[in-house]
Each structure stands twice: as structure tokens, then as C-alpha cells.
Design an enzyme around this catalytic site. Structure first.
Site, PDB file in Angstrom:
ATOM      1  N   ASP A 155       2.406  18.907  13.855  1.00  0.00           N
ATOM      2  CA  ASP A 155       2.498  17.925  12.774  1.00  0.00           C
ATOM      3  C   ASP A 155       2.211  18.627  11.447  1.00  0.00           C
ATOM      4  OD1 ASP A 155       2.188  14.594  12.580  1.00  0.00           O
ATOM      5  OD2 ASP A 155       1.239  15.681  10.932  1.00  0.00           O
ATOM      6  N   HIS A 169      -5.505  12.136  13.739  1.00  0.00           N
ATOM      7  CA  HIS A 169      -6.477  12.067  12.632  1.00  0.00           C
ATOM      8  C   HIS A 169      -7.702  11.222  12.990  1.00  0.00           C
ATOM      9  CE1 HIS A 169      -3.604  14.016  10.076  1.00  0.00           C
ATOM     10  NE2 HIS A 169      -2.741  13.016  10.139  1.00  0.00           N
ATOM     11  N   ASP A 221      -6.517   5.910   4.354  1.00  0.00           N
ATOM     12  CA  ASP A 221      -5.067   5.912   4.594  1.00  0.00           C
ATOM     13  C   ASP A 221      -4.698   5.364   5.966  1.00  0.00           C
ATOM     14  OD1 ASP A 221      -4.559   6.871   2.093  1.00  0.00           O
ATOM     15  OD2 ASP A 221      -4.327   8.955   2.702  1.00  0.00           O
ATOM     16  N   TYR A 245       8.558  10.871   9.297  1.00  0.00           N
ATOM     17  CA  TYR A 245       8.819   9.728   8.420  1.00  0.00           C
ATOM     18  C   TYR A 245      10.210   9.719   7.822  1.00  0.00           C
ATOM     19  CZ  TYR A 245       3.917   9.740   9.308  1.00  0.00           C
ATOM     20  OH  TYR A 245       2.717   9.760   9.980  1.00  0.00           O
ATOM     21  N   ASP A 262       0.866  -1.184   0.000  1.00  0.00           N
ATOM     22  CA  ASP A 262       0.000   0.000   0.000  1.00  0.00           C
ATOM     23  C   ASP A 262       0.899   1.229   0.000  1.00  0.00           C
ATOM     24  OD1 ASP A 262      -1.686   2.129   0.427  1.00  0.00           O
ATOM     25  OD2 ASP A 262      -2.893   1.131   1.958  1.00  0.00           O
ATOM     26  N   HIS A 276       0.456  17.539   9.028  1.00  0.00           N
ATOM     27  CA  HIS A 276      -0.907  17.271   8.578  1.00  0.00           C
ATOM     28  C   HIS A 276      -1.900  17.863   9.576  1.00  0.00           C
ATOM     29  CE1 HIS A 276       1.525  13.891   6.911  1.00  0.00           C
ATOM     30  NE2 HIS A 276       0.775  14.094   5.846  1.00  0.00           N
TER      31      HIS A 276
END
EC number: 3.5.1.48
Length: 675
Positions: A174, A137, A94, A307, A22, A176
């Protein structure tokens, strides 16, 4: 008084991974957690923290933020095979599931609650929870963006319930948008949520209109949701600091939180493939430091994204260094935020002006927030204008290199104190009284006296000069001491002596912050010294290396001081990047309301010059001396309480100073230039 920092980690949370192909999820790997902890251990930081054991969150705790139906669905995942896990994961956006992820998600939420308990029970001052899966999230009935349970939302609701808190600040740095936290609290005025995030006018994930600056909360929660969208990549240290100085910190101080929780995603650091930003790991040392005076130091940092394993480990270390009170690194090259960042900052300040006193004056003084969107011709993203080719290959985030952060070693002595002769003072831990003056120091005093003060014979003043030189040498030459406080009788002579000695060799630039009326013999025209004066009498400034702030006395004096500190003094000071900070309090200033915020300013300015701060206090005031030493020693400072609205005269004065200086000191800018 609470001290120390908690660290919560359990390798068990690394024991799940993606079991199929993925591309959207492959960057979320177990090494994110283990690399973060190993970096802390390698740098000796884990050993300096208080290890707090992990526990699982109970179902009742998870249900604070999630529905029973969603919890029951996730509880079925340990018994699923790979095909069933794939099918279950496709119900959400996601995210991937694994047979062990429910167990790890309960540990992640429980670890966050353990941190809240440790901080709220004052077993530690602050701390960090290294957790996986992340949480910001995750929504009431949906996993999302690698997140299963919303660790920070659960923690805030738990803190409200168990500790009767009425004001919690959540800072989400973050890259996001943490839409799960926003949805949870958008109608709740007891939780102030601030998020900056890559947005690119809704073209970046999660592609939500409610991630824009115009989403301010709903109903009673209006004004308690602050979104600062980054509409291009490549944001830098300057952009992040501008957001803190001109948006977050003024509102945070006005809100007066009882607890600060940070959704600490480090995908906003340089080199991250998700964020594609250019802010160095060292910036997180400063962001952490700037938040620490709030809520009497009660601060919980919770890992979210990140990441690039190199910048992730470095950024985690920088954050924990600051939690432990280590000197912050100097950051050079700061200046004006980019036009895209300024546009977002300006829009946020305008739309929030209906809710926060800090911004109320903007309804008249700043432009309409509905500005045309920036594009590549007027300050927007330029990446697409130069397509990649063999001769001009487009760099990816992983191609970017940056220097390894310098070591941040705490001084063997935090604070040296020189009280007046005969005064006994009980000092905090890691502070000490100054010893006898050395022979070399005595010679330096004589040299300065012969050169600048021929007629000086007062032995008390000469002794003060010796103490000043001794403390400076221990701070600047040997790095034995981080900061110092000296009580002096003659302010003029003491300041001249300190500057003469500091500028002879160790300090290329000195920031002088003077609270008091009257002139100081400080020359600023050579660019080596920047003078800030906070006073109650009008003065006239013409030099770009001088900032005088005449604040009206009264109920709004504290608010005026903090607005000036956050919006003017700190931006200039960070850009000036001094090697030494000289904090000075005149004799009459100790008797004014200015002293209520002196402790907070003393804490905040230690983010400069690697913490090298020398304070000179004119005359003996027991309360002022104890407050100053406490702030220098890194102890928690009492909250200021909710701040009153600013006086119009103070607002006008500050805006005039901003306009006068922002051409030279670009970090003062909080609007897009009209030219």
C-alpha cells in the site's frame, strides 16, 4: 499437494458509506469493493477461483489485536444517529463510521481469517480476500485511516495461535505506511513486516517519524521491521522491482517464512490520487509472482487501499492472474531506479546490515546512511519547481492515462516434457509428454544439421534436436504450450540448435541461464543473447551481455546462489526483457549443492518472457527431472530453510560483477551514484 486459489468476497461489505461531507474521507467509497470483484468476474478470474464464504470474526478473534475498551466502543456505533457517528469519528484520525460499519468490519476480519484457514489447511494454495473496510492503519485502541479492525494483524496473530507458526512475512505494498501492523509486531521476531510507502521526509500522511527507514523494531523484534520510505512521488516499475530485488527478497529468503500475507493496497499504482505513483498495474503481477515460491506457496493477499477505480480493478486482476499461475506480462523500459528510490534502498540496506546476513558486508562497502536529503537539485521531487499555470496546468493523478493491460491467457498445456527414451514419468496436472515429431520439424532439423552440424549422424542427438524444435514451436509460434523440459545428451549441439531456431523469427532476445562448468557455444556480442553461468570454476567476463558467477562449494552455497539470483541475475534478466528463457543444467551440476535452489530459480525466472521457458537437462537424473517439471508446472516448491551467511569471497565476486555491469544494466544499482 494444495492447488488452486481462493477468492473471498461478499457484497455486504459495500453497504456502508460516508454520511456527511469530509474531504479527507470522501475517496473511500463502496465502489472500491464492487469494482474489484466485477473486474475479476468480467475477466473470468472469479470463476476460476474457489469461492470461500465470508464469516464474521468473533470478539475473541478481534481481541487478538485490539483492546476490549476499543471493541466495546465500536460495538455502540450501530445504534448511533448521524450526529453521534460524526462525533465518534472525530475521536480518531481520517476515518468515518456508519451504522453498518461494525458489521462490515467483522466480515472483513472474518473473511481474512477464512482465507488463512483455507491456505493453512491446504484446501487451496493461495488466495485473495476482497474486504472493506481496510485494516493496516488500525491500532490496538484506535480506528485510523479508513480502518476499523486490523485485518492482517488479526490474521497473523490467529495463524500463530491456531497453526503454531513461528515465521510470518507481511508485505505491505500500500502507498501508506501500515503503522497499525508495525505497532502490533515491532517487538515480535516471529513476524517480519515490510512496508514501502509514500513518506516525503515525513510530510505525507500519517506523518510519523517511526515510518522512516530507521525504525527497525524494538527489543527482540529489532531487524524484523523494514520501512522503505518513498521520498518523492512518481515511483515507477523500476523503483518497485529494485526494492524487491535489493531489499525485500534477500531478507525474505533468509527469514524463510511459513506463511506470506500481503497487505495489498493498490493506491501505489498509477493514477491513484493518494499515491501519485507511476507504476503500472502489470507490476503487481510480478510482485505477486516473486513472492509465490516462499512458504511453499502459502500466500494470502488482503485488499487494503486503492482509490482510482480503473487502476484498482486492473491491479486486482493482475494479482489474481499470478495467484492462478497465469503467464506474467512482459515489462519493457526497465532501468535504473531514480536517485530518491536508491537513496532509500541504500539507507534501508545499511540500517538493516546489523540484523541480516544478506547485508552484513555493507558496513564497509557502502556509504553512511546519513546522506543529505535529496532536493529538487539532486534528484528529489521537482513538482514544486514548475508551478501550475493556464499555459502549464499541473497534471493530477486522475489526468494520467496508461494502456489497458494485455490479456493474460493461460496456455492450454502448461508444460511439455521429453524424458530419455524408455523412461516413464508421472506428470503433474496440465503437463504432457511430447508427441511425435512432425514432418515440418524433421525438415527444420535437417536444415540446421546441414548448415551447422555436417558430421552429425547420431540418431539420438538428432531426435533430441527434433524435440527441442517441436517444443519451441508450440511455445513460441502457436502459444499452445507455456514451457518445456527436454533431456539431452549433447549439450553443446542442443543449445546451438535451440538458439538458432528461436532467433530465426519468434524470439528477438533470449536469456540463457546455465548451471554448470565448461564453455557453451553462445555468442553474446550482438545483444540478442544474454548468458548467465553459475559455476564452481573461475571464468573471466568482458562482455556486458555475459555474467559468470563462480560460487564456492560448501555450507553457504545455497545462500550464495540465492543472493546472486535475487541481486544480480533477476535484475539483469528483467531489464534485458527476453522473449524466451533457456535454462540449462550440465551433467556434473546435478551432483552439486546447486540443485537445492534450482527449483526456486526455475520458478522465479518464469516471471520473464511471459513464462516461455525451455529447460535442457544433460543426462538423466530422476530427482532433477522431477524437480524441474514440478517447478515448471507451477507446483509449490519446498522451502530452502534458513540461509547461512555468505562467504566473503562470494560477496567480493558478486560486488565486482555488479560494478562491472551496472553501467549497462541499471536495475543492478542499489546505491546512489557518487558522481
Amino acid at each position: 499437494m494444495a492447488s488452486g486459489s481462493a477468492l473471498i468476497f461478499d457484497e455486504e461489505m459495500s453497504r456502508y458509506k460516508l454520511l456527511w461531507t469530509d474531504p479527507a474521507c470522501e475517496i473511500e467509497v463502496p465502489e472500491r469493493l464492487t469494482v474489484s470483484y466485477e473486474a475479476l468476474r468480467t475477466h473470468g478470474l472469479a470463476q476460476r477461483c474457489k469461492a470461500v464464504p465470508v464469516r464474521q470474526a468473533t470478539e475473541q478473534e478481534i481481541l487478538l489485536a485490539h483492546s476490549e475498551e476499543y471493541l466495546e466502543a465500536v460495538k455502540q456505533t450501530p445504534g448511533m444517529n448521524v450526529e453521534e457517528l460524526m462525533a465518534f469519528s472525530k475521536k480518531y484520525n481520517d476515518v468515518y463510521f456508519h451504522q453498518n460499519i461494525y458489521h462490515c468490519a467483522k466480515l472483513a476480519a472474518g473473511a481474512t481469517l477464512q482465507l488463512v484457514d483455507s491456505v493453512m489447511k491446504r484446501e487451496v494454495r493461495n488466495g485473495m480476500a476482497l474486504v472493506r473496510p481496510p485494516g493496516h492503519h488500525s491500532q490496538r485502541s484506535a480506528a485510523n485511516g479508513f480502518c476499523v479492525f486490523n485485518n492482517v494483524a488479526i490474521a497473523a496473530l490467529y495463524a500463530k495461535k491456531n497453526y503454531n507458526l513461528n515465521r510470518i512475512l507481511i508485505v505491505d505494498w500500500d502507498v501508506h505506511h501500515g503503522q497499525g501492523i508495525q505497532y502490533c509486531f515491532e517487538e515480535d521476531p516471529s513476524v517480519l513486516y515490510f512496508s514501502w510507502h509514500r513518506y516525503e521526509h515525513q510530510s505525507f500522511w500519517p506523518n510519523l517519524p517511526e515510518s522512516d527507514y530507521s525504525s527497525v523494531g524494538k527489543g527482540k523484534g529489532s531487524g524484523f521491521n523494514i520501512n522503505l520510505p518513498w521520498n518523492k512521488v512518481g515511483m515507477t516499475n523500476s523503483d518497485y522491482l529494485a526494492a524487491f530485488f535489493h531489499v525485500l527478497l534477500p531478507v525474505a529468503y533468509e527469514f524463510d517464512p511459513e506463511l506470506v500475507i500481503v497487505s495489498a493496497g493498490f493506491d501505489s499504482a498509477i493514477g491513484d490520487p493518494e499515491g501519485e505513483m507511476c507504476a503500472l498495474p502489470e507490476i503487481f503481477a510480478h510482485l505477486t509472482h516473486l513472492l509465490m515460491p516462499l512458504a511453499a506457496g502459502k500466500m494470502c493477499v488482503v485488499l487494503e487501499g486503492g482509490y482510482n477505480l480503473t487502476s484498482l480493478g486492473q491491479s486486482v486482476c493482475q494479482t489474481v492472474h499470478s495467484l492462478l499461475g497465469d503467464p506474467t506480462p512482459r515489462i519493457s523500459g526497465l532501468g535504473t531506479a531514480c536517485d530518491s528510490a536508491l537513496e532509500s534502498i541504500q539507507n534501508v540496506r545499511n540500517v538493516q546490515s546489523s540484523y541480516w546476513s544478506s547485508f552484513k558486508h555493507l558496513a564497509q562497502s557502502e556509504t553512511n546512511p546519513k546522506r543529505p536529503r535529496l532536493d529538487a537539485t539532486n534528484g528529489g521531487p521537482k513538482e514544486s519547481s514548475e508551478p501550475a499555470s493556464e499555459s502549464n496546468p499541473k497534471k493530477t493523478a486522475q489526468d494520467i492515462v496508461w494502456p489497458e493491460p494485455l490479456k493474460r491467457m493461460p496456455a492450454s498445456v502448461r508444460t511439455v516434457v521429453v524424458p530419455p527414451p524408455g523412461v516413464e514419468l508421472t506428470l503433474p496436472k496440465n503437463c504432457q509428454h511430447s508427441g511425435d515429431i512432425s514432418e515440418s520439424t524433421a525438415k527444420e532439423v535437417q536444415r540446421i544439421r546441414d548448415k551447422h552440424f555436417h558430421d552429425l549422424t547420431d540418431q539420438n542427438i538428432l531426435r533430441s534436436l527434433g524435440n527441442i524444435i517441436s517444443v519451441l514451436d508450440r511455445m513460441m509460434r502457436s502459444d499452445e504450450v507455456c514451457n518445456g523440459c527436454v533431456v539431452v545428451s549433447d549439450l553443446s549441439v542442443s543449445v546451438q540448435c535451440a538458439l538458432q531456431h528461436a532467433l530465426t523469427e519468434p524470439a528477438e532476445r533470449v536469456l540463457v541461464v546455465y548451471v554448470g562448468d565448461g564453455e557453451l557455444p553462445v555468442k553474446t556480442n550482438d545483444g540478442k543473447v544474454f548468458l548467465v553461468q553459475i559455476c564452481t570454476k573461475e571464468t573471466e567476463d568482458k562482455c556486458v551481455n555475459r555474467l559468470s558467477l563462480c560460487l564456492r562449494e560448501g555450507e553457504s552455497l545455497t545462500a550464495g546462489f540465492m543472493q546472486a539470483l535475487l541481486g544480480l541475475i533477476l535484475p539483469v534478466a528483467y531489464e534485458f526483457n527476453p522473449a524466451l528463457v533457456l535454462g540449462i543444467v550440465g551433467e556434473t551440476a546435478a551432483k552439486t549443492g546447486l540443485m537445492t535452489v534450482w527449483g526456486h530459480m526455475t520458478c522465479l525466472i518464469q516471471g520473464l518472457a511471459r513464462g516461455r521457458t525451455l529447460t535442457l537437462l544433460q543426462g538423466y537424473d530422476k530427482d532433477l527431472l522431477e524437480l524441474t517439471v514440478s517447478a515448471l508446472s507451477g507446483a509449490s516448491i519446498s522451502p530452502l530453510g534458513p540461509l547461512r551467511a555468505l562467504k566473503p569471497e562470494d560477496v567480493e565476486m558478486m560486488e565486482k560483477q555488479r560494478q562491472r555491469l551496472q553501467e549497462r544494466w541499471g536495475l543492478l544499482r542499489c546505491t546512489v551514484s557518487e558522481s
